[in-house]
Design a protein around this motif. Structure first.
Motif, mmCIF file in Angstrom:
data_model
loop_
_atom_site.group_PDB
_atom_site.id
_atom_site.type_symbol
_atom_site.label_atom_id
_atom_site.label_comp_id
_atom_site.label_asym_id
_atom_site.label_seq_id
_atom_site.Cartn_x
_atom_site.Cartn_y
_atom_site.Cartn_z
ATOM 1 N N PRO A 182 25.371 -5.189 5.057
ATOM 2 C CA PRO A 182 25.956 -4.091 4.250
ATOM 3 C C PRO A 182 27.227 -3.519 4.880
ATOM 4 C CG PRO A 182 23.581 -3.819 4.486
ATOM 5 C CD PRO A 182 23.969 -4.917 5.413
ATOM 6 N N GLU A 183 27.222 -3.406 6.197
ATOM 7 C CA GLU A 183 28.380 -2.844 6.908
ATOM 8 C C GLU A 183 29.590 -3.770 6.797
ATOM 9 O OE1 GLU A 183 29.671 -2.543 11.565
ATOM 10 O OE2 GLU A 183 27.541 -2.217 11.095
ATOM 11 N N VAL A 184 29.358 -5.085 6.980
ATOM 12 C CA VAL A 184 30.456 -6.067 6.975
ATOM 13 C C VAL A 184 31.000 -6.243 5.560
ATOM 14 C CG1 VAL A 184 31.060 -8.475 7.480
ATOM 15 C CG2 VAL A 184 29.526 -7.241 9.010
ATOM 16 N N GLU A 185 30.134 -6.113 4.542
ATOM 17 C CA GLU A 185 30.566 -6.281 3.143
ATOM 18 C C GLU A 185 31.636 -5.252 2.750
ATOM 19 O OE1 GLU A 185 26.940 -8.160 0.477
ATOM 20 O OE2 GLU A 185 26.831 -6.046 1.059
ATOM 21 N N LYS A 186 31.589 -4.067 3.370
ATOM 22 C CA LYS A 186 32.515 -2.984 2.997
ATOM 23 C C LYS A 186 33.925 -3.203 3.561
ATOM 24 C CE LYS A 186 28.719 0.363 2.970
ATOM 25 N NZ LYS A 186 28.098 1.459 3.745
ATOM 26 N N LEU A 187 34.062 -4.097 4.543
ATOM 27 C CA LEU A 187 35.354 -4.293 5.207
ATOM 28 C C LEU A 187 36.364 -4.969 4.287
ATOM 29 C CD1 LEU A 187 34.085 -5.639 8.670
ATOM 30 C CD2 LEU A 187 34.900 -3.333 8.178
ATOM 31 N N SER A 188 37.632 -4.604 4.462
ATOM 32 C CA SER A 188 38.705 -5.301 3.733
ATOM 33 C C SER A 188 38.909 -6.669 4.370
ATOM 34 C CB SER A 188 40.004 -4.496 3.824
ATOM 35 O OG SER A 188 40.463 -4.475 5.173
ATOM 36 N N ASP A 189 39.673 -7.525 3.691
ATOM 37 C CA ASP A 189 39.940 -8.856 4.250
ATOM 38 C C ASP A 189 40.612 -8.754 5.620
ATOM 39 O OD1 ASP A 189 38.870 -9.894 2.000
ATOM 40 O OD2 ASP A 189 40.725 -10.745 1.172
ATOM 41 N N GLU A 190 41.564 -7.812 5.751
ATOM 42 C CA GLU A 190 42.282 -7.656 7.024
ATOM 43 C C GLU A 190 41.325 -7.207 8.130
ATOM 44 O OE1 GLU A 190 43.330 -6.415 4.125
ATOM 45 O OE2 GLU A 190 44.953 -7.883 3.816
ATOM 46 N N ARG A 203 39.099 -10.064 9.166
ATOM 47 C CA ARG A 203 39.835 -11.004 10.005
ATOM 48 C C ARG A 203 40.028 -10.431 11.412
ATOM 49 N NH1 ARG A 203 43.775 -11.540 6.791
ATOM 50 N NH2 ARG A 203 42.869 -13.241 5.573
ATOM 51 N N ALA A 204 40.215 -9.114 11.501
ATOM 52 C CA ALA A 204 40.443 -8.458 12.800
ATOM 53 C C ALA A 204 39.221 -8.548 13.710
ATOM 54 C CB ALA A 204 40.837 -6.995 12.579
ATOM 55 N N ARG A 205 38.037 -8.821 13.112
ATOM 56 C CA ARG A 205 36.818 -8.929 13.929
ATOM 57 C C ARG A 205 36.912 -10.116 14.893
ATOM 58 N NH1 ARG A 205 32.112 -6.124 12.283
ATOM 59 N NH2 ARG A 205 30.732 -7.825 12.898
#
Length: 902
Positions: free
Chosen positions: A33-41, A44-46
């Motif tokens: 759920p946490e990762v789904e909310k992230l933008s593409d950028e 990628r920054a992860r």
């Protein structure tokens, strides 16, 4: 009994291992759920965030949940594919350096993205190994979308690429390649003369796809780079004409030491004669550009002056055959090494055997054990679990399927004759076709697939035949093998790596049917195909799913399981049945004569079959015996190769050190000191009176090795002379000579010459040593007749040969550097080591193992799939198996067509 009860209560070892991984899978799921909310950028920054964590001391296992959650989200966004929990489990197993056995259709290619991404974060590179070029390119394209989205670079190694292209691909974070390309690149790298010319970097982590095929089927034969013995027969014959023209004053012979060498006058005479013959075109015999002529001249001199016909050898049937000096027996098949045998053949005017000499070789077992971290995945590994554990230290974990398997596996049907069996198969195919049930028929050879095709043609039944002739059509044919009523006939190894989807494959159909459709109409075309596939899928499900029919039991259960596993993917319905006859290979081994007579007595009619679970079990035991025999062969090969592998590591490490060194002056000086120490110890032993020393022989050795005419005989007459004094005087004289060369030509030039010569002579010595080991290996099995263990004998003799090789290398380096003369301004090409010409790469199919032979034949045909094959241009065909169909399209086998021997 107790074991069965314990398994029911506590589960099997495999069940317990899967259960232990559940907690990590839950951790990854909790992050979704946490990762789904992230933008593409942000997603990628992860990648940089995870890299920083690793650089700050965290282990890959600690960052695994975050890394896997990142890849899962990237795959959802880029590919529209979400990793199931069982796929996450498989990814954890792969990161733990184990083999994940996942059934066909469970998405192994997607699973690999998880550990590949995690292990590529270190920046040391990850290799993904596939069975052919097509799969390497396809997987790199498909999964490269996910890696590229996350900021990772992806490379692919293809047959025919240049060194620069290969180097760039290996520098990527992730590199896809076939096992053959990786192995040959490793061998070629260790034949390079400069570090910057090498293409591979240090090994880090590899995942082997179809691990059973690569690490088991192909592990019975080594990868070999070979080439013709340098210079060929013409040079031996030409130099041979020189020796009869020499006079006694031109050489010195020591029969006791079995040595003969040119005197100073002899060297000048030889140079004059070689010049007249047009062989020595410029400079002297000991110019660095002419170093190879010294070797030929010395061997020709030995052949003429030390070896006597009918004493040391005989000429029989146009061949030089060695006579054993102790027994007086002929040693058929044995040859003198280092070009001496060719020199004898030139002397006797028989055909000079231009041997295809091994320049470098390695087995897949030893190549893949070079990786600090190794993992593998396949649909069938459990039957070979013992071998994976014993040879590679890889345990096998069976990953549960995402949905329960619904396939029905029927008992085998056994017929008396092959003809009855083929008729029964054809009847079943007609039934399947009539009820629109797709069927996949596995055959063990191309000939048998074409025989069944002919039977179906007689009955006017449409079908697809898939064998080595199709090349890249393979993926399309297999992808459509699940369409209603489609009959696909394939060799057992064909089609691996491509899923058979019931109803057909939308993407593949779109690629074929919408080639010339404008972009504006393309979406509508894809939607039409998708709806048709959904309707077709309903028909196929109603008919019972894919029916897999095997025409023979293979000698390996894995190959049978691979074929059976094509049906029933992802919980789909399906069926499988094996048809056998008493004329099949495995049945003959099993003892079909007794069974045939028994069946006749029982009144088995023509066309009738027998089937019973007991027969299945009996056949499985027969297969286990054959598998055990093949495992023993592979294990035995590895034991012998391990001896060579230890020596290979020493030589390759030495080469790398030499290439890294700014200069090799210290190494050369050390070699020179050991040579001087050795000849003094041999000729002037301690605790022996000086008058008993071999002064004359020592004088000749100093002349031969160092080109110095030293007053050794006078030294030894001195009062109170000691071996140490003799050693010091010789060392001082040799050092003075070398210092004079440095002063004459300049330090930089001499350092270059030393490095160039040392690398050349090391390679030449290693090549000669490999040839000697080849000959030793061929005859070592006969030692068993003398109640001696061939392996122990091989170890002992190989070690002695290695020690001799190193001693001879020290002598040759010292001798060459002492005698070498340079032009006033040496050309760069003279200082560049001479490279081997006409190198060939070979990985022969093992005899007697039809699994590997079939795989090799199919792969050889597909390996060149990146290059267009022109039926009218043999130069585009690449390597063609002699039993494969001729690429010209005649329908004949290659060996009976363009490959016919004159």
């Amino acid at each position: 009994m107790l074991g069965v009860i314990a398994r029911k209560i506590f589960g099997s070892a495999n069940d317990r291992e899967i259960k232990a991984l559940r907690a990590t899978v839950e951790q990854i799921n909790a992050l979704e759920p946490e990762v789904e909310k992230l933008s593409d950028e942000d997603l990628r920054a992860r990648t940089d965030w995870l890299r920083d964590r690793l650089n700050n001391g965290e282990t890959p296992e600690q960052v695994l949940p975050d890394a896997y959650a990142t890849v899962r989200e990237a795959a959802k966004r880029v590919r529209g594919e979400r990793h199931y929990d069982v796929q996450l489990t498989g990814g954890i197993v792969l990161n733990n350096s184990k083999i994940a056995e996942m059934k066909t259709g469970e998405g192994k290619t997607l699973v690999s993205t998880l550990p590949v991404y995690l292990n590529a974060l270190s920046g040391k590179g990850v290799h993904v190994v596939t069975v052919n070029d097509y799969l390497a390119r396809r997987d790199a394209e498909w999964m490269g979308q996910v890696y590229g989205f996350l900021g990772m670079s992806v490379g692919v190694i293809m047959h025919g690429m240049t060194d620069d292209q290969r180097r760039a691909a290996y520098r990527c974070d992730i590199t896809y390649a076939t096992n053959n390309e990786l192995g040959f690149d490793y061998l070629r790298d260790n034949m390079k003369f400069r570090l910057e010319d090498m293409v591979q970097r240090e090994f880090n982590y590899a995942i082997v796809d179809e691990v059973d095929s690569i690490l088991v089927d192909e592990a019975r034969t080594p990868l070999i780079i070979s080439g013709p013995a340098e210079d060929g027969s013409a040079m031996y014959l030409a130099v041979d004409q020189l020796i009869p023209k020499l006079v006694e004053a031109d050489y010195e012979k020591d029969e006791k030491a079995r040595a003969v060498t040119l005197t100073e006058e002899g060297t000048e005479h030889a140079e004059q004669l070689l010049g007249e013959m047009g062989i020595l075109t410029e400079g002297t015999l000991y110019d660095i550009a002419n170093v190879h002529l010294v070797h030929h001249t010395n061997q020709a001199l030995r052949a003429h002056k030390l070896f006597q016909r009918d004493t040391d050898y005989i000429v029989k049937d146009g061949k030089v055959v060695i006579i054993d000096e102790f027994t007086g027996r002929m040693m058929e098949g044995r040859r003198y090494s280092d070009g001496l045998h060719q020199a004898l053949e030139a002397k006797e005017r028989v055909d000079v055997q231009n041997e295809n000499q091994t320049l470098a070789s390695i087995t897949f077992q030893n190549y893949f054990r070079l990786y600090p971290k190794l993992a593998g995945m396949t649909g069938t590994a459990m039957t070979e679990a013992e071998e994976f554990e014993e040879i590679y230290g890889l345990s096998v974990v069976e990953i549960p399927t995402h949905r329960p398997i619904a396939r029905k596996d029927y008992d085998d049907e056994i017929y008396r004759t092959a003809e009855e069996k083929w008729d029964a198969i054809a009847d079943l195919l007609v039934e399947c076709h009539a009820r629109q049930q797709p069927s996949l028929v596995g055959t063990v050879s191309i000939e048998k697939s074409e025989m069944l095709s002919a039977l179906l043609k007689k009955r006017n039944i449409p079908h697809e035949i898939l064998n080595a002739k199709q090349h890249e059509r393979e993926a399309y044919i297999v992808a459509q093998a699940g369409a209603p009523g489609v009959i696909t006939i394939a060799t057992n190894m064909a089609g691996r790596g491509t899923d058979i989807k019931l109803g057909g494959n939308v993407e593949m159909r779109a690629e074929l049917e919408l080639v010339d459709v404008p972009d504006a109409e393309r979406e509508a075309g894809i939607e039409r195909i998708r709806l048709e596939v959904i309707e077709d899928q309903k028909k196929v499900l109603a008919a019972g799913g894919l029916f897999v029919i095997a025409t023979e039991r293979h000698e390996s259960r894995r190959i049978d399981n691979q074929l059976r596993g094509r049906s029933g993917r992802q919980g789909d319905p399906g069926a499988s049945k094996f048809f056998l006859s008493l004329e099949d290979d495995l049945m003959r081994i099993f003892g079909s004569e007794r069974m045939d007579s028994m069946l006749q007595k029982l009144g088995l009619e023509k066309g009738e079959a027998i089937y019973h679970p007991w027969i299945n079990k009996a056949l499985e035991k027969a297969q286990q015996k054959v598998e055990g025999r093949n495992f023993d062969i592979r294990k035995n090969l590895l034991k012998f190769d391990d001896v060579m592998n230890d020596q290979r590591k020493v030589i390759y490490e030495q080469r790398r050190d030499l290439m890294q060194a700014k200069d090799v002056a210290e190494d050369v000086a050390e070699m020179r000191a050991e040579v001087i120490e050795g000849i003094v110890a041999r000729h002037c032993p301690e605790k022996i009176y000086p008058e008993q020393w071999e002064a004359t022989s020592l004088h000749e050795e100093c002349l031969r090795l160092f080109g110095l005419d030293l007053p050794v005989i006078d030294w030894i007459k001195e009062e109170g002379i000691d071996p140490t004094v003799v050693h010091e005087r010789i060392a001082k004289a040799v050092d003075s000579k070398m210092a004079a060369k440095v002063a004459n030509y300049g330090s930089d030039i001499i350092r270059q010459v030393e490095k160039s010569l040392l690398l050349q002579l090391l390679d030449q010595s290693w090549k000669d040593h490999l040839l000697a080991l080849d000959h030793l290996r061929q005859g070592i099995g006969l030692r068993a007749y003398g109640q001696r263990d061939p392996l122990n004998e091989f170890k002992r003799e190989a070690f002695n040969l290695f020690e001799e090789m190193l001693g001879m290398l020290r002598e040759r380096v010292t001798q060459m550097l002492s005698h070498v003369e340079l032009q006033s301004t040496p050309r760069p090409e003279d200082l560049e080591p001479r490279r081997q010409q006409q190198m060939q790469e070979n990985h022969p199919a093992p005899e007697g193992d039809s699994a590997a032979a079939t795989a090799a034949e199919e792969r050889q045909q597909r390996q060149g799939s990146g290059v267009a094959v022109d039926a009218n241009d043999p130069s585009t065909w690449g390597r063609v198996s002699r039993n494969a169909p001729c690429p010209c399209g005649s329908g004949k086998k290659y060996k009976h067509c363009h490959g016919q021997l004159a």
